[in-house]
Motif scaffolding. Structure first.
Motif, PDB file in Angstrom:
ATOM      1  N   ALA A 103      23.520  10.424  -8.060  1.00 12.76           N
ATOM      2  CA  ALA A 103      24.529  11.302  -8.661  1.00 12.76           C
ATOM      3  C   ALA A 103      25.892  10.915  -8.104  1.00 12.76           C
ATOM      4  O   ALA A 103      25.994  10.210  -7.094  1.00 12.76           O
ATOM      5  N   SER A 104      26.957  11.389  -8.750  1.00 10.82           N
ATOM      6  CA  SER A 104      28.309  11.066  -8.302  1.00 10.82           C
ATOM      7  C   SER A 104      29.238  12.236  -8.591  1.00 10.82           C
ATOM      8  O   SER A 104      29.031  13.003  -9.535  1.00 10.82           O
ATOM      9  N   LEU A 105      30.272  12.369  -7.733  1.00 13.28           N
ATOM     10  CA  LEU A 105      31.317  13.381  -7.916  1.00 13.28           C
ATOM     11  C   LEU A 105      32.547  12.739  -8.546  1.00 13.28           C
ATOM     12  O   LEU A 105      32.693  11.511  -8.587  1.00 13.28           O
ATOM     13  N   GLU A 106      33.453  13.596  -9.052  1.00 13.17           N
ATOM     14  CA  GLU A 106      34.745  13.084  -9.517  1.00 13.17           C
ATOM     15  C   GLU A 106      35.464  12.455  -8.339  1.00 13.17           C
ATOM     16  O   GLU A 106      35.608  13.071  -7.279  1.00 13.17           O
ATOM     17  N   SER A 107      35.937  11.217  -8.527  1.00 14.80           N
ATOM     18  CA  SER A 107      36.448  10.434  -7.403  1.00 14.80           C
ATOM     19  C   SER A 107      37.935  10.087  -7.527  1.00 14.80           C
ATOM     20  O   SER A 107      38.413   9.224  -6.788  1.00 14.80           O
ATOM     21  N   GLU A 108      38.681  10.729  -8.410  1.00 17.19           N
ATOM     22  CA  GLU A 108      40.092  10.376  -8.573  1.00 17.19           C
ATOM     23  C   GLU A 108      40.874  10.658  -7.294  1.00 17.19           C
ATOM     24  O   GLU A 108      41.669   9.821  -6.835  1.00 17.19           O
TER      25      GLU A 108
END
Length: 380
Positions: free
Chosen positions: A109-114
């Motif tokens: 899974a991944s989170l928003e990385s901006e």
């Protein structure tokens, strides 16, 4: 006229007397038939009562010294991991579902990385600036060291150049650490599998805001497997002296493997009052997958005894008893016994009967002391 009347009277009286005789005869005949019928029924009942009742029986075996009970358990992973992000944020993607097999390092899974990317780019630019500043300060210090012996510069100028270089060097080291932290924070927006295994549970969906440390998925490592059992107190006491066990598949007992006792829960479950026991499996076959039902012969403490079917147990004066058939005259003897232990299917008699005696195993509620029986189906 008078004679005629007298004749008629005599005829009437004769007719009445004849009718009474017939009536008495009929009544007597009915009573005789009734008595004969009662006598016949009594003879039939007497014949039925005298007929020996066939009984099922078993020959009492030798006492059982060691008691083993097949306990049912489940295959679990040796280690079950709850995985989550080290940072909080909005869940961008979740690439796995329950039952998926994953490899080590695979993205789960991944989170928003901006925000993390911006911090990383800023830290990288700051490091480049610090490197240039440190290079300029180092070049200036070298020039001052060259000029100082000829007296072209004052001592204070050399000291200032040294201080500027040390400050630039410290700033570069700080920028390197900041870039390292920014890179780690960016990596923490990606949740990867720490080991190969199977996803057993998912707890968050795409678009959901999760906190730091909140569980997103559960991973069961597939490298090692355990057989998990919930045991009673007596089984746990007996199991403490056992180091290895044979574990077989419940659906196919021919599939077996060897296991070593791993650990016993230090306290009982508050709901079931059982202790959890884990047995590490050595090279389990592929059929013993996660969640498969298995069984293992586990020892139990307590008295042994003569094993009998539970259906053979009766009562005599409020105490347990069984019916013994005397082979010499085929009469029943109700004998009190002492029960060592029991289950829904069998009882272990510790005292009261001897090996080789004939014990009735069915219909004991209808039998009586001293009743004569015949031996029907039995197990020698």
């Amino acid at each position: 006229m008078t004679d005629t009347f007298a004749d008629l009277a005599r005829q009437a009286i004769s007719h009445i007397i004849s009718s009474c005789k017939i009536t008495h005869f009929l009544i007597g005949l009915i009573l005789l038939s009734f008595l004969i019928g009662l006598n016949s029924c009594g003879e039939k009942q007497q014949k039925v009562a005298l007929s020996p009742r066939p009984v099922r029986f078993v020959i009492a075996p030798q006492p059982t010294l060691s008691i083993f009970h097949n306990q049912t358990g489940e295959i679990r992973a040796h280690d079950e991991l709850t995985l989550g992000f080290r940072l909080g944020g909005r869940l961008l993607t979740r690439r796995v579902e329950v039952g998926d097999e994953v490899k080590k390092g695979e993205l789960l899974a991944s989170l928003e990385s901006e925000t993390g990317e911006n911090q990383f780019n800023s830290a990288r630019a700051d490091l480049q600036s610090a490197i240039v500043s440190e290079q300029v300060a180092a070049a200036n210090l070298r020039r001052m060291k060259i000029l100082m012996p000829s007296g072209a510069i004052a001592r204070v100028q050399l000291d200032n150049a040294m201080a500027d270089w040390q400050s630039a060097l410290s700033h570069r080291q700080t920028s390197e650490n900041a870039l390292k932290n920014a890179r780690e924070n960016l990596d923490w927006t990606r949740l990867t599998a720490p080991a190969p295994g199977i996803i057993t549970q998912v707890s968050a969906s795409s678009g959901q805001v999760v906190g730091a440390g909140q569980t997103v998925v559960n991973l069961a490592e597939a490298t090692e497997l355990d057989a998990v059992f919930d045991l009673s107190e007596s089984q746990v006491r007996a199991l403490k002296n056992v180091q290895s066990l044979n574990v077989s598949l419940l659906s196919d007992p021919a599939i077996t493997t060897h296991g070593i006792l791993r650990d016993i829960s230090p306290q009982a479950d508050p709901q079931t009052r059982t202790w959890r026991v884990r047995i590490s499996l050595n090279n389990p076959p592929r059929a013993m997958a996660l969640g498969a039902s298995v069984q293992a012969p586990l020892p139990e403490t307590g008295l042994g005894g003569i094993r009998l079917p539970a259906s053979s147990l009766s009562q005599s004066g409020g105490t347990p008893a069984v019916f013994i058939v005397d082979r010499r005259n085929l009469q029943l003897e109700m004998r009190p016994v002492i029960i060592g232990r029991f289950s829904t299917r069998e009882v272990f008699i510790s005292s009261g009967i001897r090996p080789g005696e004939t014990v009735v195993t069915a219909g004991v509620s209808k039998l009586r002391q001293g009743e004569k029986v015949s031996l029907g189906e039995g197990q020698e």
